[in-house]
Design a protein around this motif. Structure first.
Motif, PDB file in Angstrom:
ATOM      1  N   ALA A  77       3.064  57.539 106.414  1.00  0.00           N
ATOM      2  CA  ALA A  77       2.748  59.001 105.404  1.00  0.00           C
ATOM      3  C   ALA A  77       4.170  59.804 105.539  1.00  0.00           C
ATOM      4  O   ALA A  77       4.463  60.311 104.128  1.00  0.00           O
ATOM      5  CB  ALA A  77       1.819  60.070 106.189  1.00  0.00           C
ATOM      6  N   GLU A  78       4.961  59.878 106.460  1.00  0.00           N
ATOM      7  CA  GLU A  78       6.331  60.587 106.152  1.00  0.00           C
ATOM      8  C   GLU A  78       7.174  59.779 105.365  1.00  0.00           C
ATOM      9  O   GLU A  78       7.989  60.597 104.487  1.00  0.00           O
ATOM     10  CB  GLU A  78       6.854  60.622 107.918  1.00  0.00           C
ATOM     11  CG  GLU A  78       6.257  61.501 108.541  1.00  0.00           C
ATOM     12  CD  GLU A  78       6.604  61.298 110.191  1.00  0.00           C
ATOM     13  OE1 GLU A  78       6.612  62.389 110.637  1.00  0.00           O
ATOM     14  OE2 GLU A  78       6.816  60.316 110.618  1.00  0.00           O
ATOM     15  N   LEU A  88      -1.867  62.259 100.696  1.00  0.00           N
ATOM     16  CA  LEU A  88      -1.914  61.169 101.579  1.00  0.00           C
ATOM     17  C   LEU A  88      -3.194  61.357 102.436  1.00  0.00           C
ATOM     18  O   LEU A  88      -3.639  62.169 102.917  1.00  0.00           O
ATOM     19  CB  LEU A  88      -0.536  61.161 102.475  1.00  0.00           C
ATOM     20  CG  LEU A  88       0.544  61.063 101.795  1.00  0.00           C
ATOM     21  CD1 LEU A  88       1.740  61.600 102.208  1.00  0.00           C
ATOM     22  CD2 LEU A  88       0.900  59.584 101.255  1.00  0.00           C
ATOM     23  N   PHE A  89      -3.759  59.951 102.653  1.00  0.00           N
ATOM     24  CA  PHE A  89      -4.984  59.769 103.387  1.00  0.00           C
ATOM     25  C   PHE A  89      -4.756  58.792 104.402  1.00  0.00           C
ATOM     26  O   PHE A  89      -4.307  57.605 104.221  1.00  0.00           O
ATOM     27  CB  PHE A  89      -6.192  59.366 102.670  1.00  0.00           C
ATOM     28  CG  PHE A  89      -7.453  59.133 103.558  1.00  0.00           C
ATOM     29  CD1 PHE A  89      -7.638  59.701 104.773  1.00  0.00           C
ATOM     30  CD2 PHE A  89      -8.087  57.730 103.211  1.00  0.00           C
ATOM     31  CE1 PHE A  89      -8.657  59.390 105.533  1.00  0.00           C
ATOM     32  CE2 PHE A  89      -9.138  57.419 104.114  1.00  0.00           C
ATOM     33  CZ  PHE A  89      -9.541  58.307 105.213  1.00  0.00           C
ATOM     34  N   ILE A  90      -4.645  59.318 105.839  1.00  0.00           N
ATOM     35  CA  ILE A  90      -4.155  58.265 106.896  1.00  0.00           C
ATOM     36  C   ILE A  90      -5.625  57.981 107.230  1.00  0.00           C
ATOM     37  O   ILE A  90      -6.542  58.625 108.123  1.00  0.00           O
ATOM     38  CB  ILE A  90      -3.495  59.180 108.019  1.00  0.00           C
ATOM     39  CG1 ILE A  90      -2.116  59.926 107.678  1.00  0.00           C
ATOM     40  CG2 ILE A  90      -3.161  58.333 109.300  1.00  0.00           C
ATOM     41  CD1 ILE A  90      -1.359  60.777 108.553  1.00  0.00           C
ATOM     42  N   ALA A  91      -5.923  56.792 107.057  1.00  0.00           N
ATOM     43  CA  ALA A  91      -7.305  55.948 107.296  1.00  0.00           C
ATOM     44  C   ALA A  91      -7.197  55.456 108.637  1.00  0.00           C
ATOM     45  O   ALA A  91      -7.402  54.070 108.736  1.00  0.00           O
ATOM     46  CB  ALA A  91      -7.471  55.018 106.008  1.00  0.00           C
ATOM     47  N   TYR A  92      -7.227  56.266 109.417  1.00  0.00           N
ATOM     48  CA  TYR A  92      -7.151  55.571 110.961  1.00  0.00           C
ATOM     49  C   TYR A  92      -7.648  56.914 111.778  1.00  0.00           C
ATOM     50  O   TYR A  92      -7.144  57.924 111.729  1.00  0.00           O
ATOM     51  CB  TYR A  92      -5.696  55.515 111.049  1.00  0.00           C
ATOM     52  CG  TYR A  92      -5.537  54.384 112.548  1.00  0.00           C
ATOM     53  CD1 TYR A  92      -5.180  55.089 113.930  1.00  0.00           C
ATOM     54  CD2 TYR A  92      -5.335  53.052 112.276  1.00  0.00           C
ATOM     55  CE1 TYR A  92      -5.032  54.331 114.882  1.00  0.00           C
ATOM     56  CE2 TYR A  92      -5.144  52.460 113.534  1.00  0.00           C
ATOM     57  CZ  TYR A  92      -5.122  52.768 114.637  1.00  0.00           C
ATOM     58  OH  TYR A  92      -4.827  52.109 115.731  1.00  0.00           O
ATOM     59  N   GLY A 110       3.441  70.378 103.488  1.00  0.00           N
ATOM     60  CA  GLY A 110       4.085  69.931 102.512  1.00  0.00           C
ATOM     61  C   GLY A 110       3.229  69.200 101.612  1.00  0.00           C
ATOM     62  O   GLY A 110       3.738  68.848 100.171  1.00  0.00           O
ATOM     63  N   ALA A 111       2.254  68.731 101.908  1.00  0.00           N
ATOM     64  CA  ALA A 111       1.374  67.929 100.905  1.00  0.00           C
ATOM     65  C   ALA A 111      -0.236  68.249 101.307  1.00  0.00           C
ATOM     66  O   ALA A 111      -0.359  68.478 102.475  1.00  0.00           O
ATOM     67  CB  ALA A 111       1.688  66.448 101.541  1.00  0.00           C
ATOM     68  N   ARG A 112      -0.985  67.584 100.535  1.00  0.00           N
ATOM     69  CA  ARG A 112      -2.380  67.433 101.076  1.00  0.00           C
ATOM     70  C   ARG A 112      -2.468  66.143 101.950  1.00  0.00           C
ATOM     71  O   ARG A 112      -2.277  65.064 101.489  1.00  0.00           O
ATOM     72  CB  ARG A 112      -3.332  67.384  99.875  1.00  0.00           C
ATOM     73  CG  ARG A 112      -4.757  67.153 100.192  1.00  0.00           C
ATOM     74  CD  ARG A 112      -5.726  66.705  99.025  1.00  0.00           C
ATOM     75  NE  ARG A 112      -7.103  66.955  99.352  1.00  0.00           N
ATOM     76  CZ  ARG A 112      -7.695  66.024  98.881  1.00  0.00           C
ATOM     77  NH1 ARG A 112      -7.382  64.934  97.935  1.00  0.00           N
ATOM     78  NH2 ARG A 112      -8.995  65.777  99.134  1.00  0.00           N
ATOM     79  N   VAL A 113      -3.081  66.397 103.032  1.00  0.00           N
ATOM     80  CA  VAL A 113      -3.154  65.250 103.976  1.00  0.00           C
ATOM     81  C   VAL A 113      -4.520  65.332 104.715  1.00  0.00           C
ATOM     82  O   VAL A 113      -5.046  66.059 105.260  1.00  0.00           O
ATOM     83  CB  VAL A 113      -2.159  65.661 105.285  1.00  0.00           C
ATOM     84  CG1 VAL A 113      -2.234  64.466 106.404  1.00  0.00           C
ATOM     85  CG2 VAL A 113      -0.743  65.571 104.961  1.00  0.00           C
ATOM     86  N   GLN A 114      -5.109  64.125 104.634  1.00  0.00           N
ATOM     87  CA  GLN A 114      -6.517  64.057 105.222  1.00  0.00           C
ATOM     88  C   GLN A 114      -6.254  62.758 106.496  1.00  0.00           C
ATOM     89  O   GLN A 114      -5.340  62.046 106.128  1.00  0.00           O
ATOM     90  CB  GLN A 114      -7.538  63.105 104.215  1.00  0.00           C
ATOM     91  CG  GLN A 114      -7.839  64.253 102.965  1.00  0.00           C
ATOM     92  CD  GLN A 114      -8.272  63.414 101.769  1.00  0.00           C
ATOM     93  OE1 GLN A 114      -8.057  62.460 101.459  1.00  0.00           O
ATOM     94  NE2 GLN A 114      -9.548  63.877 101.294  1.00  0.00           N
ATOM     95  N   VAL A 115      -7.155  62.787 107.479  1.00  0.00           N
ATOM     96  CA  VAL A 115      -7.228  62.027 108.512  1.00  0.00           C
ATOM     97  C   VAL A 115      -8.387  61.425 108.890  1.00  0.00           C
ATOM     98  O   VAL A 115      -9.522  62.218 108.833  1.00  0.00           O
ATOM     99  CB  VAL A 115      -6.421  62.740 109.715  1.00  0.00           C
ATOM    100  CG1 VAL A 115      -6.398  61.383 110.980  1.00  0.00           C
ATOM    101  CG2 VAL A 115      -5.176  63.139 109.502  1.00  0.00           C
ATOM    102  N   SER A 132      -7.220  67.819 106.829  1.00  0.00           N
ATOM    103  CA  SER A 132      -8.633  68.110 106.455  1.00  0.00           C
ATOM    104  C   SER A 132      -9.012  66.453 107.090  1.00  0.00           C
ATOM    105  O   SER A 132      -8.247  65.485 107.404  1.00  0.00           O
ATOM    106  CB  SER A 132      -8.987  68.100 105.329  1.00  0.00           C
ATOM    107  OG  SER A 132      -8.645  66.980 104.467  1.00  0.00           O
ATOM    108  N   VAL A 133     -10.343  66.241 107.259  1.00  0.00           N
ATOM    109  CA  VAL A 133     -10.740  65.155 107.749  1.00  0.00           C
ATOM    110  C   VAL A 133     -12.014  64.114 107.229  1.00  0.00           C
ATOM    111  O   VAL A 133     -12.565  64.910 106.391  1.00  0.00           O
ATOM    112  CB  VAL A 133     -11.468  65.075 109.305  1.00  0.00           C
ATOM    113  CG1 VAL A 133     -10.239  65.718 110.206  1.00  0.00           C
ATOM    114  CG2 VAL A 133     -12.406  65.924 109.452  1.00  0.00           C
TER     115      VAL A 133
END
Length: 369
Positions: A77-78, A88-92, A110-115, A132-133
């Motif tokens: 993601a970085e 970005l979605f960290i699918a983990y 600095g970004a929309r991030v989902q986990v 968010s998740v």
């Protein structure tokens, strides 16, 4: 099997071997085809960038209409955020230590991030980072994820921790597994049905808990073309940009759809039915192929097998009656699993119309944490 001329030309254009070469025209067609499928099917496309790890390819996917990228790690993601990707979605189901909490918070600033999460324990450590998740569902791969009917309870618990729950996701990884008395098409189709049923039940579970899932996300290249008419509104295929020997064996693509291969040189011909190439496990990766023997596909020699893989050598066994290449000849190997091969390379050699035009860095190479 006919020898794919685009792959042969790409291999010949590589300045040196071993090298991973990408036929840019085939890459562009693959990206355009999946983007068109998303538009026709009414689902958003969030490609998994762990396959290519390359900002130039991410830019092509986003320009074709992808809503963002899927990644496997904070490090990936970085790398893509540094290249300007803002969704970005960290699918983990990450386990965040203090350092990773700080890194995730910086990303989310600095970004929309989902986990992805599959436990209250995971969710608790994400709370306060700004991410968010999505609740991960086990749809049959039996790796991570909760049972579909448990999604609502976990979503409610995550919400009570102050997290925004965007929806549910799954990975139908069992769509590549070998199954006795079943064809690859049967296995892919069953995995797609499992995914659809699991996500539909999970979405209902969230609604029962008072949370409306805005994202119902499925994935995988082998099942992408088999999406049903259910509630899935996002797909996360990754391998489709390049394809590989596994996808060819599964029937989710043809050799003509393969955009990346290893260009290798014959360094030894120890017998009439055997030759050795300079591309070993440190170029190809060492993944087996559940549906085809050997450590890669050698399309110029139908019926051949990569029977032995060392760090820097691949031994190819020829079928009877086939003449071995000569010392110094260029030979193409299509890796079994392209994601692992790319992670081993510092750069991708980009070829268009049989001519080396540039090289792209694998910017997220080794970003495993």
């Amino acid at each position: 099997m006919t020898v794919p001329s685009h792959i042969t030309a790409a291999a010949q254009a590589a300045p040196s071997t071993p090298a991973l070469v990408v036929d840019a025209d085939t890459l562009d067609r693959n990206i355009a085809r999946m983007a068109a499928a998303g538009r026709a099917g009414g689902f958003a496309l969030r490609p998994h960038a762990k396959t290519h790890k390359c900002p130039q390819i991410a830019e092509k996917q986003l320009a074709a209409g992808a809503v963002g990228l899927t990644v496997a790690t904070i490090g990936e993601a970085e790398a893509f955020a540094a290249g300007g990707v803002t969704d970005l979605f960290i699918a983990y189901p990450l386990w965040l230590d203090d350092g990773k909490q700080r890194r995730l918070a910086k990303l989310a600033a600095g970004a929309r991030v989902q986990v992805g999460v599959d436990s209250v324990e995971n969710a608790r450590r994400i709370a306060g980072t700004g991410a968010s998740v999505l609740i991960e569902i086990d749809s049959g791969h039996h790796r991570t994820g909760v049972r579909p009917g448990e999604a609502g309870a976990l979503a409610r618990a995550a919400s009570e921790l102050g997290l925004t729950v965007d929806g549910v996701f799954t990975f139908p990884g069992h769509g590549t597994a070998h199954a006795a008395n079943a064809t690859p098409t049967d296995v892919r189709a069953q995995a797609a049905r499992d995914q659809e049923a699991a996500l539909t039940e999970a979405a209902a579970s969230l609604r029962d808990a008072g949370i409306e899932p805005t994202v119902v996300s499925g994935g995988s290249t082998p099942t992408a073309a088999l999406r049903g008419d259910g509630q899935i509104n996002e797909l996360r295929p990754g391998v489709y940009v390049f394809n590989d020997a596994m996808q060819v064996a599964l029937g989710s693509c043809t050799v003509e759809d393969v955009a990346l291969a290893a260009a290798a040189t014959v360094v030894s011909v120890p017998a009439a039915d055997r030759f050795v190439l300079d591309a070993g496990s440190k170029v190809l990766g060492a993944d087996p192929n559940a549906w085809s023997p050997g450590y890669g596909l050698v399309p110029a020699y139908p019926g051949s097998k990569v029977v032995q893989l060392s760090e820097h050598h691949a031994v190819v066994q020829l079928p009877p009656g086939v003449t071995a290449p000569r010392h110094g000849d260029r030979v193409v190997i299509i890796p079994n699993h392209v994601c692992n091969a790319v992670n081993l390379a510092a750069e991708l050699v980009i070829v268009r119309e049989g001519r080396h035009v540039e090289s792209w860095p694998v910017a997220a190479r080794g970003a495993n944490s």
